[in-house]
Design a protein around this motif. Structure first.
Motif, PDB file in Angstrom:
ATOM      1  N   SER A   5       6.764   1.998  -1.153  1.00 28.10           N
ATOM      2  CA  SER A   5       7.954   1.707  -1.942  1.00 28.10           C
ATOM      3  C   SER A   5       8.309   0.228  -1.890  1.00 28.10           C
ATOM      4  CB  SER A   5       9.133   2.555  -1.454  1.00 28.10           C
ATOM      5  OG  SER A   5      10.313   2.237  -2.157  1.00 28.10           O
ATOM      6  N   ASN A   6       8.127  -0.385  -0.732  1.00 26.14           N
ATOM      7  CA  ASN A   6       8.458  -1.801  -0.596  1.00 26.14           C
ATOM      8  C   ASN A   6       7.548  -2.676  -1.449  1.00 26.14           C
ATOM      9  OD1 ASN A   6       9.827  -4.070   0.574  1.00 26.14           O
ATOM     10  ND2 ASN A   6       8.076  -4.374   1.930  1.00 26.14           N
ATOM     11  N   TYR A   7       6.291  -2.295  -1.582  1.00 25.71           N
ATOM     12  CA  TYR A   7       5.345  -3.075  -2.369  1.00 25.71           C
ATOM     13  C   TYR A   7       5.116  -2.498  -3.768  1.00 25.71           C
ATOM     14  CZ  TYR A   7       4.071  -6.111   1.518  1.00 25.71           C
ATOM     15  OH  TYR A   7       4.101  -7.057   2.529  1.00 25.71           O
ATOM     16  N   ASP A   8       5.914  -1.554  -4.187  1.00 27.55           N
ATOM     17  CA  ASP A   8       5.857  -0.998  -5.542  1.00 27.55           C
ATOM     18  C   ASP A   8       4.425  -0.615  -5.936  1.00 27.55           C
ATOM     19  OD1 ASP A   8       8.567  -1.220  -5.899  1.00 27.55           O
ATOM     20  OD2 ASP A   8       8.460  -3.163  -6.896  1.00 27.55           O
ATOM     21  N   ILE A   9       3.783   0.154  -5.076  1.00 30.60           N
ATOM     22  CA  ILE A   9       2.383   0.514  -5.319  1.00 30.60           C
ATOM     23  C   ILE A   9       2.245   1.346  -6.586  1.00 30.60           C
ATOM     24  CG2 ILE A   9       0.393   1.731  -4.379  1.00 30.60           C
ATOM     25  CD1 ILE A   9       1.031  -0.889  -2.957  1.00 30.60           C
ATOM     26  N   ALA A  10       3.143   2.325  -6.769  1.00 33.10           N
ATOM     27  CA  ALA A  10       3.045   3.210  -7.939  1.00 33.10           C
ATOM     28  C   ALA A  10       3.251   2.440  -9.236  1.00 33.10           C
ATOM     29  CB  ALA A  10       4.065   4.344  -7.818  1.00 33.10           C
ATOM     30  N   ALA A  11       4.273   1.571  -9.282  1.00 35.30           N
ATOM     31  CA  ALA A  11       4.533   0.807 -10.507  1.00 35.30           C
ATOM     32  C   ALA A  11       3.416  -0.191 -10.782  1.00 35.30           C
ATOM     33  CB  ALA A  11       5.878   0.086 -10.387  1.00 35.30           C
ATOM     34  N   THR A  12       2.858  -0.791  -9.737  1.00 36.82           N
ATOM     35  CA  THR A  12       1.768  -1.744  -9.928  1.00 36.82           C
ATOM     36  C   THR A  12       0.528  -1.058 -10.474  1.00 36.82           C
ATOM     37  OG1 THR A  12       2.621  -3.046  -8.062  1.00 36.82           O
ATOM     38  CG2 THR A  12       0.379  -3.502  -8.790  1.00 36.82           C
ATOM     39  N   ALA A  13       0.190   0.085  -9.915  1.00 30.75           N
ATOM     40  CA  ALA A  13      -0.982   0.818 -10.398  1.00 30.75           C
ATOM     41  C   ALA A  13      -0.791   1.286 -11.829  1.00 30.75           C
ATOM     42  CB  ALA A  13      -1.249   2.020  -9.477  1.00 30.75           C
ATOM     43  N   GLU A  14       0.401   1.718 -12.168  1.00 35.11           N
ATOM     44  CA  GLU A  14       0.669   2.159 -13.545  1.00 35.11           C
ATOM     45  C   GLU A  14       0.553   0.998 -14.525  1.00 35.11           C
ATOM     46  OE1 GLU A  14       1.299   4.850 -16.490  1.00 35.11           O
ATOM     47  OE2 GLU A  14       1.021   5.255 -14.345  1.00 35.11           O
ATOM     48  N   PHE A  15       1.005  -0.193 -14.126  1.00 31.75           N
ATOM     49  CA  PHE A  15       0.901  -1.368 -14.985  1.00 31.75           C
ATOM     50  C   PHE A  15      -0.568  -1.740 -15.214  1.00 31.75           C
ATOM     51  CE2 PHE A  15       0.518  -6.024 -15.290  1.00 31.75           C
ATOM     52  CZ  PHE A  15       1.260  -6.255 -16.438  1.00 31.75           C
ATOM     53  N   ILE A  16      -1.362  -1.714 -14.159  1.00 27.34           N
ATOM     54  CA  ILE A  16      -2.787  -2.047 -14.290  1.00 27.34           C
ATOM     55  C   ILE A  16      -3.510  -1.017 -15.143  1.00 27.34           C
ATOM     56  CG2 ILE A  16      -4.930  -2.373 -13.005  1.00 27.34           C
ATOM     57  CD1 ILE A  16      -3.233  -3.386 -10.662  1.00 27.34           C
ATOM     58  N   ARG A  17      -3.205   0.240 -14.909  1.00 28.35           N
ATOM     59  CA  ARG A  17      -3.882   1.317 -15.631  1.00 28.35           C
ATOM     60  C   ARG A  17      -3.484   1.363 -17.105  1.00 28.35           C
ATOM     61  NH1 ARG A  17      -8.535   4.097 -15.029  1.00 28.35           N
ATOM     62  NH2 ARG A  17      -8.396   6.188 -15.926  1.00 28.35           N
ATOM     63  N   THR A  18      -2.212   1.117 -17.391  1.00 30.32           N
ATOM     64  CA  THR A  18      -1.730   1.184 -18.767  1.00 30.32           C
ATOM     65  C   THR A  18      -2.353   0.117 -19.642  1.00 30.32           C
ATOM     66  OG1 THR A  18       0.383   2.110 -18.023  1.00 30.32           O
ATOM     67  CG2 THR A  18       0.330   1.132 -20.219  1.00 30.32           C
ATOM     68  N   HIS A  19      -2.480  -1.106 -19.103  1.00 26.56           N
ATOM     69  CA  HIS A  19      -3.012  -2.215 -19.889  1.00 26.56           C
ATOM     70  C   HIS A  19      -4.526  -2.374 -19.715  1.00 26.56           C
ATOM     71  CE1 HIS A  19       1.306  -3.155 -19.519  1.00 26.56           C
ATOM     72  NE2 HIS A  19       1.161  -3.714 -20.696  1.00 26.56           N
ATOM     73  N   LYS A  20      -5.153  -1.477 -18.957  1.00 28.47           N
ATOM     74  CA  LYS A  20      -6.603  -1.439 -18.815  1.00 28.47           C
ATOM     75  C   LYS A  20      -7.165  -2.758 -18.277  1.00 28.47           C
ATOM     76  CE  LYS A  20      -7.160   1.964 -22.540  1.00 28.47           C
ATOM     77  NZ  LYS A  20      -7.842   2.284 -23.819  1.00 28.47           N
ATOM     78  N   PHE A  21      -6.507  -3.299 -17.267  1.00 29.50           N
ATOM     79  CA  PHE A  21      -7.019  -4.490 -16.594  1.00 29.50           C
ATOM     80  C   PHE A  21      -8.116  -4.095 -15.617  1.00 29.50           C
ATOM     81  CE2 PHE A  21      -2.503  -6.003 -17.311  1.00 29.50           C
ATOM     82  CZ  PHE A  21      -2.836  -6.780 -18.404  1.00 29.50           C
ATOM     83  N   THR A  22      -9.186  -4.873 -15.587  1.00 26.69           N
ATOM     84  CA  THR A  22     -10.318  -4.554 -14.706  1.00 26.69           C
ATOM     85  C   THR A  22     -10.507  -5.587 -13.596  1.00 26.69           C
ATOM     86  OG1 THR A  22     -11.827  -5.699 -16.221  1.00 26.69           O
ATOM     87  CG2 THR A  22     -11.538  -3.317 -16.526  1.00 26.69           C
ATOM     88  N   ARG A  23      -9.929  -6.758 -13.729  1.00 24.50           N
ATOM     89  CA  ARG A  23     -10.020  -7.802 -12.698  1.00 24.50           C
ATOM     90  C   ARG A  23      -8.598  -8.295 -12.432  1.00 24.50           C
ATOM     91  NH1 ARG A  23     -15.265  -9.528 -12.013  1.00 24.50           N
ATOM     92  NH2 ARG A  23     -14.576 -11.489 -11.063  1.00 24.50           N
ATOM     93  N   VAL A  24      -8.075  -7.916 -11.283  1.00 23.41           N
ATOM     94  CA  VAL A  24      -6.678  -8.158 -10.946  1.00 23.41           C
ATOM     95  C   VAL A  24      -6.616  -9.084  -9.738  1.00 23.41           C
ATOM     96  CG1 VAL A  24      -4.470  -7.115 -10.347  1.00 23.41           C
ATOM     97  CG2 VAL A  24      -6.066  -5.890 -11.844  1.00 23.41           C
ATOM     98  N   ALA A  25      -5.866 -10.166  -9.860  1.00 21.70           N
ATOM     99  CA  ALA A  25      -5.652 -11.105  -8.759  1.00 21.70           C
ATOM    100  C   ALA A  25      -4.329 -10.780  -8.085  1.00 21.70           C
ATOM    101  CB  ALA A  25      -5.650 -12.541  -9.274  1.00 21.70           C
ATOM    102  N   LEU A  26      -4.374 -10.574  -6.771  1.00 23.43           N
ATOM    103  CA  LEU A  26      -3.174 -10.265  -5.991  1.00 23.43           C
ATOM    104  C   LEU A  26      -2.772 -11.525  -5.229  1.00 23.43           C
ATOM    105  CD1 LEU A  26      -4.264  -6.792  -4.529  1.00 23.43           C
ATOM    106  CD2 LEU A  26      -3.157  -7.285  -6.721  1.00 23.43           C
ATOM    107  N   GLN A  27      -1.641 -12.095  -5.587  1.00 22.82           N
ATOM    108  CA  GLN A  27      -1.181 -13.358  -4.999  1.00 22.82           C
ATOM    109  C   GLN A  27      -0.134 -13.082  -3.930  1.00 22.82           C
ATOM    110  OE1 GLN A  27       0.268 -16.220  -7.831  1.00 22.82           O
ATOM    111  NE2 GLN A  27       1.187 -17.518  -6.256  1.00 22.82           N
TER     112      GLN A  27
END
Length: 497
Positions: A5-27
């Motif tokens: 919950s602190n790192y918003d894992i569910a929302a982050t995964a949904e954002f990546i999956r929805t926009h079909k990103f395949t190379r994600v940089a985590l800063q």
């Protein structure tokens, strides 16, 4: 609060999956880098579960690459698009404190974090502050406390100790951002997750929209920020300093959520504004200006650099553009010819002021005041350079007229920037180099710079000009064999022992 919950894992995964990103940089900033491996592990597991639960068959079956970025070349609050481009990333997920500056080419998803806060104690402080004042109150907050604003507002409305209805909250920004293609729309309000303002007809009534650090709010027509009292929830950091300088005409108090107490003494922050005015006066007397590139990702930075270059040149001064990453006193000391530095960066990293710097560092807004002849500071202060892009073209006054210098205590004549005059007087300037060279004052070891008009002239005035071959000795010289071995002990030294 749990880790996911602190790192918003569910929302982050949904954002990546929805926009079909395949190379994600985590800063990650330095203080959160310790959790990076765990975030990657949990996020990859979440993405895998979303893929398996996709029964439509429309999902992308390619593997999603997650790349951790650290040690940003500039401020950690900005999206590091340069680092993300090294791995051809499709988007950047930014963790921790952010300035919410618009990106240039890559979409970004922000994870603000969820700092702990005592809801009841915060509501009591807001209620007590509201009862002691008659003006309306605008509640602003650090983005790490954005998760608790709805609960604070709800508890405040249900509280019996507060009968005030004119307490407004800024809107929480959307956690995602797409690059801005138009530099004229850099300061447009971001889509809000929820409307926390108390104005029920805010969508219909006309008014003024304010935005700072990602927070947006709307004031009714006829009202100004000077009519409000600002209540800040968060730390005494760069975001709070941005609010204090931008709305310096408002009364501001801060609630420290870590100590559960109110801070009303902001004399130190108010003193910063006086210091900035002094630096503007210092910049007016400068001949050589170094433009420091403080970001390569904030949209519109190239436009502002060109705009500042034109402004400095029109004011009869010499400008040099310097790219060095995060500036520090040691780096800037390598350019002693610069009388002042102009730092083009995001709003929350623009203030660089320390006694260790040999020359003052000003912001683009301060440069428009210093180098625009006849301009006067009204007290308003602009931190982000996005507002300067929308300003009309600056008209620089007549440089032939003398101006009064408060630091020198008299009238001075600015350098006339005429190319023909420069070419004609170039030989004369080099001939008089010894008269303008560095001098000693009062027999002390304090060096005083001459009035050099360019870097070349400053270099000609120096007593040490590098390892140059003397002009009088042009004949070939035989080479000499140097020492052999390591610095800890050369071969000839061992023979002597």
């Amino acid at each position: 609060m749990d880790f996911e919950s602190n790192y918003d894992i569910a929302a982050t995964a949904e954002f990546i999956r929805t926009h079909k990103f395949t190379r994600v940089a985590l800063q990650f900033p330095d203080d959160l880098l310790k959790d990076s491996t765990r975030v990657v592990r949990v996020l990859r597991k979440r993405l895998q579960s979303l893929r398996e639960s996709d029964t439509t068959g429309s999902g992308d079956e390619r593997d999603i690459g997650l790349y951790v970025m650290a040690d940003t070349a500039y401020g950690s609050c900005c999206v590091d698009e340069v680092g993300a481009s090294h791995i051809n990333a499709d988007c950047v997920v930014h963790y921790g404190h952010t300035c919410f500056s618009p990106t240039t080419s890559l979409p970004a998803f922000f994870v603000f974090g969820k700092a702990s806060i005592g809801i009841a104690d915060c509501v009591e402080s807001v209620s007590q502050y509201a009862l002691e004042n008659s003006k309306p109150i605008m509640v602003l907050f650090g983005l790490e406390y954005a998760h608790s604003t709805q609960q604070i507002r709800k508890t405040l409305l249900e509280s019996s100790t507060s009968c005030r209805s004119d307490i407004s909250f800024a809107d929480v920004p959307s956690p995602y951002m797409f690059p801005s293609k138009d530099s004229k729309k850099l300061n447009g309000p971001q889509e809000a997750v929820c409307g926390c303002s108390n104005n029920s007809n805010s969508d219909e009534a006309s008014g003024t929209i304010y935005s700072i650090g990602g927070l947006t709010w709307k004031l009714p027509e006829g009202q100004k920020m000077e009519d409000y009292l600002l209540f800040w929830i968060g730390h005494d950091n760069a975001a709070f300093a941005n609010v204090v300088l931008t709305f310096n005409a408002c009364e501001i108090v801060r609630y420290d959520a870590t100590k559960n107490q109110m801070v009303t003494d902001l004399s130190q922050q108010r003193r910063i504004l006086k210091r900035r005015y002094y630096l503007v006066e210092r910049a007016k007397d400068a001949n050589i200006v170094g433009i420091l590139v403080g970001t390569l990702g904030v949209a519109g930075y190239l436009h502002v650099i060109n705009q500042m270059m034109e402004l400095i040149t029109a004011a009869g001064k010499k400008a040099y553009t310097l790219v060095m990453g995060k500036p520090n006193p040691a780096k800037l000391a390598n350019f002693p010819e610069c009388d002042v530095f102009l730092y083009v960066s995001c709003a929350q990293t623009a203030l660089l002021d320390s006694k260790e710097y040999l020359a003052p560092v000003i912001t683009p807004f301060e440069a428009t005041i210093a180098f625009n002849r006849g301009s006067q500071w009204t007290g308003a202060y602009v931190m982000g350079f996005g507002d300067l892009i929308n300003l009309p073209q600056v008209q620089v006054g007549n440089q032939e007229e003398a101006r009064f210098s408060f630091l020198k205590g008299g009238y001075v004549q600015d350098f006339e920037n005429q190319e023909n005059v420069e070419e004609e007087q170039e030989d004369l300037a080099l001939a008089n180099a010894t008269e303008k060279a560095l001098q000693l004052r009062d027999n002390c070891n304090i060096l005083i710079k001459g009035d050099a008009k360019s870097g070349a002239e400053f270099f000609a005035n120096r007593t040490y000009q590098g390892l140059n071959i003397p002009d009088e000795n042009t004949t070939p010289q035989p080479f000499v064999i140097g020492r052999k071995g390591r610095a800890a002990g050369y071969e000839d030294e061992n023979n002597k022992h």
